[in-house]
Design an enzyme around this catalytic site. Structure first.
Site, short mmCIF file in Angstrom:
data_model
loop_
_atom_site.label_atom_id
_atom_site.label_comp_id
_atom_site.label_asym_id
_atom_site.label_seq_id
_atom_site.Cartn_x
_atom_site.Cartn_y
_atom_site.Cartn_z
N ASP A 218 0.84 -1.19 0.00
CA ASP A 218 0.00 0.00 0.00
C ASP A 218 0.89 1.25 0.00
O ASP A 218 1.78 1.37 0.84
CB ASP A 218 -0.86 -0.03 1.27
CG ASP A 218 -2.01 0.96 1.25
OD1 ASP A 218 -1.92 1.97 0.52
OD2 ASP A 218 -3.01 0.73 1.97
N GLU A 244 -1.46 -0.77 -3.91
CA GLU A 244 -2.69 -0.10 -3.47
C GLU A 244 -2.52 1.41 -3.40
O GLU A 244 -1.52 1.91 -2.86
CB GLU A 244 -3.07 -0.67 -2.10
CG GLU A 244 -4.34 -0.08 -1.52
CD GLU A 244 -4.87 -0.95 -0.38
OE1 GLU A 244 -4.78 -2.19 -0.48
OE2 GLU A 244 -5.36 -0.38 0.60
N GLU A 270 -10.70 3.19 -1.76
CA GLU A 270 -11.12 3.34 -0.36
C GLU A 270 -11.47 4.79 -0.03
O GLU A 270 -12.18 5.04 0.94
CB GLU A 270 -10.06 2.80 0.60
CG GLU A 270 -8.79 3.62 0.66
CD GLU A 270 -7.75 3.04 1.64
OE1 GLU A 270 -7.18 1.99 1.33
OE2 GLU A 270 -7.52 3.66 2.69
N HIS A 320 -12.20 -2.31 1.47
CA HIS A 320 -11.21 -1.64 2.29
C HIS A 320 -11.49 -1.97 3.76
O HIS A 320 -12.60 -1.77 4.22
CB HIS A 320 -11.30 -0.13 2.08
CG HIS A 320 -10.54 0.66 3.10
ND1 HIS A 320 -11.11 1.61 3.89
CD2 HIS A 320 -9.23 0.60 3.45
CE1 HIS A 320 -10.19 2.12 4.69
NE2 HIS A 320 -9.03 1.53 4.44
MG LIG Z 1 -5.30 1.16 1.88
#
Ligand SMILES: [Mg+2]
Length: 359
Positions: A218, A244, A270, A320
């Protein structure tokens, strides 16, 4: 079932609970990493996390519960000062109508962000109340599920010392996780050394767990498109499951350009809201994996539309974050995995985390 009452509660605890206490001082690339004073510590700029909890009381006394992040206390104010008038007196089963009225009435200040988080909390509470009235779990109301088990992936692996990260990653495999996700520390402001640090973190995880385990990372919106294109090229040999949120959520053209250039799947969503927001991402072919948050995007009523749009385009949906509503949504939509936050083996919590919802 008529909704007789709506009550809101401001809870000065993060939706992330113990995770927040742990993450605020750990290295993480963020949208503010370009500013030296906010480069490493998430906790240097993030607001005091809190939740708005919505309790809807039906005419027969049954209660439906929903919640969202209460960014700067805004969600609770929006409900108390405006949205509650559209909810009290409505039928819990009129969720589409109530959603549409809340959306249309809040357009001048809404459409994304806190207004949608407020709507999400109300919508989740309406579905919970519907479930109570019907005597069914929400996943059944959402379309049912033949298999109610859900595979979780371990989401932690902060960019700390390599030995700690390797031990943590191996520990997850021993626990039974088949998928995991780590976080990057560096972005464009950290130059070549930061790119090497990002690569090394991903390499340490991959080498610790071997080739059979899904490994994602991420970048928490902390990169720009040129940096991301160079970074994914370097990361390619590590066979990652996805990268991500590498870019700001509004950089849709950047996502599309990156996705065309990347052999690693790109995920995001998200921080996106409503089917209208997700449609722009879909139309631009900006994502391989879609990660809606039911507590932000508009509750179950909107999330299932987003899920249907993703399915129509052959895109994977992976919610998410972990929450009970996300568990219900993931089971009903047939999502492959769901995020889960184990405590890293090297991290000692200052005090035992308290449960957010008792019973
Ligand atoms: Mg994330």
């Amino acid at each position: 079932m008529k909704i007789a009452r709506i009550d809101t509660y401001h809870i000065p605890v993060s939706l992330w609970a113990a995770l927040w206490d742990r993450e605020k001082d750990l290295p993480l690339v963020t949208p503010l990493s370009m500013y030296a004073e906010h480069r490493e510590r998430y906790g240097s700029w993030y607001w005091n996390p809190a939740m708005t909890v919505v309790v809807l009381t039906g005419a027969d006394g049954r209660e439906g519960l929903g919640w969202c992040e209460d960014g700067c206390r805004a969600a609770q104010v929006i409900i108390d000062e405006h949205l509650e008038r559209f909810v009290a007196g409505a039928s819990a089963f009129d969720h589409e109508r109530v959603w549409d009225i809340m959306y249309r009435s809040s357009i001048p200040y809404g459409r994304k962000g806190a207004a949608l988080e407020a709507m999400s909390a109300i919508d989740i509470a309406m579905w919970d109340l519907m479930g109570q009235v019907e005597g069914k779990p929400v996943y059944e109301l959402l379309g049912g599920a033949a298999d109610v088990s859900m595979r979780l992936y371990a989401s932690a692996l902060h960019p700390v010392d390599a030995e700690k990260v390797a031990a943590e990653a191996r520990g997850y495999v021993e626990t039974g996780y088949r998928d995991m996700k780590g976080r990057f520390a560096c972005g464009p402001a950290d130059g070549e050394a930061g790119m090497a640090r990002n690569f090394d973190h991903a390499r340490v995880i991959r080498e610790a767990v071997g080739g059979e385990i899904g490994v994602a990372l991420d970048a928490y919106m902390g990169w720009d498109v040129d940096y991301a294109i160079e970074m994914v090229k370097r990361l390619e040999p590590l066979d990652l499951a996805w990268i991500e949120e590498p870019l700001l959520p509004d950089d849709i053209k950047g996502y599309a350009k990156l996705r065309r250039a990347s052999k690693i799947p790109i995920s995001g969503g998200e921080h996106e809201f409503t089917r209208f927001g997700f449609e722009q991402l879909f139309d631009a072919e900006a994502l391989d994996i879609v990660q809606p948050d039911v507590h932000r995007c508009g509750g179950f009523t909107e999330a299932r539309k987003i899920g249907a749009m993703a399915a129509e385009r052959g895109l994977r949906v992976i919610c998410h974050t972990y929450s009970i509503p996300h568990l219900h949504f993931s089971v009903a939509m047939g999502c492959s995995i769901l995020e889960h936050f184990p405590q890293p083996c090297w991290f000692e919590m200052p005090e035992a985390p308290r449960p957010l919802f008792v019973g």
